[in-house]
Design an enzyme around this catalytic site. Structure first.
Site, PDB file in Angstrom:
ATOM      1  N   SER A  43     -49.822  45.459 -94.135  1.00 36.17           N
ATOM      2  CA  SER A  43     -50.932  44.954 -93.319  1.00 36.17           C
ATOM      3  C   SER A  43     -52.306  45.348 -93.852  1.00 36.17           C
ATOM      4  O   SER A  43     -53.301  44.730 -93.497  1.00 36.17           O
ATOM      5  CB  SER A  43     -50.786  45.401 -91.866  1.00 36.17           C
ATOM      6  OG  SER A  43     -51.054  46.776 -91.733  1.00 36.17           O
ATOM      7  N   LYS A  83     -54.916  50.904 -89.954  1.00 36.79           N
ATOM      8  CA  LYS A  83     -55.770  49.725 -89.754  1.00 36.79           C
ATOM      9  C   LYS A  83     -57.216  50.089 -90.044  1.00 36.79           C
ATOM     10  O   LYS A  83     -57.544  51.240 -90.293  1.00 36.79           O
ATOM     11  CB  LYS A  83     -55.669  49.207 -88.306  1.00 36.79           C
ATOM     12  CG  LYS A  83     -54.267  48.890 -87.835  1.00 36.79           C
ATOM     13  CD  LYS A  83     -53.657  47.709 -88.541  1.00 36.79           C
ATOM     14  CE  LYS A  83     -52.219  47.492 -88.065  1.00 36.79           C
ATOM     15  NZ  LYS A  83     -51.531  46.480 -88.852  1.00 36.79           N
TER      16      LYS A  83
END
EC number: 3.4.21.89
Length: 184
Positions: A43, A83
């Site tokens: 991600s 993230k």
């Protein structure tokens, strides 16, 4: 003979004391200053690669503030997520035509250049689907992965995160050794 035994006992006690101090210091450093984490998934690609190891600075959680653009490790229910902070408490976050807007102002995301190029090569006209506007509540953070087409984040399932859920900021990759680098 007796003085030799006393000397050995004293030496053993000194070593034991040094070991206990070292263990206590290591635990304090590991729990409050910095800790290693493993990147799980793609991600954050190409910024971070699957299975890379990063050191996370945990002090900002206690004596500082998180900034927009920080790469953070998040404590989920059963897993950790890596993230990038996009929206801070009080921000309004919106994506229109592959352009990020924070509080109505365009925000440059240079770390997405390679992914935007790859998306176009793969036949997509944009990297990030439109969303928002999303108002980030007080004490919450809006996060997204850099690999926007392959990231579960605040847009699509993970929701917003509190400061308490953020373990800290990633400062550099330390493994594999031949790919050590800063992350921010």
């Amino acid at each position: 003979m007796k003085s030799e035994n006393v000397s050995k006992k004293k030496s053993i006690l000194e070593w034991a004391k040094a070991i206990v101090i070292a263990v206590v210091l290591a635990l304090l450093i590991r729990n409050f200053i910095f800790a290693p984490y493993v990147v799980d998934g793609d991600s954050m690609y190409p910024t971070l690669h699957n299975r890379e190891r990063v050191f996370v600075n945990m002090t900002v959680k206690y004596i500082g503030e998180f900034d927009r653009g920080d790469i953070v490790v998040l404590n989920g229910d059963d897993v950790h997520y890596v993230k990038r902070i996009i929206g801070l408490p009080g921000d309004t976050v919106e994506m229109k035509n592959d352009q990020l807007y924070i509080n109505g102002k365009k925000v440059d995301e240079p770390y997405l250049a390679a992914n935007k190029k790859r998306a176009k090569q793969d036949g997509f006209d944009h990297l990030t689907d439109d969303f928002g506007p999303v108002k980030v509540p007080d004490n919450k953070y809006f996060v997204m992965g850099d690999n926007r087409r392959n990231s579960m984040d605040s847009r699509n399932g993970l929701g917003l995160f509190t400061k308490k859920q953020i373990a800290g900021t990633s400062k550099f990759v330390f493994y594999p050794f031949n790919e050590m680098r800063k992350t921010n």
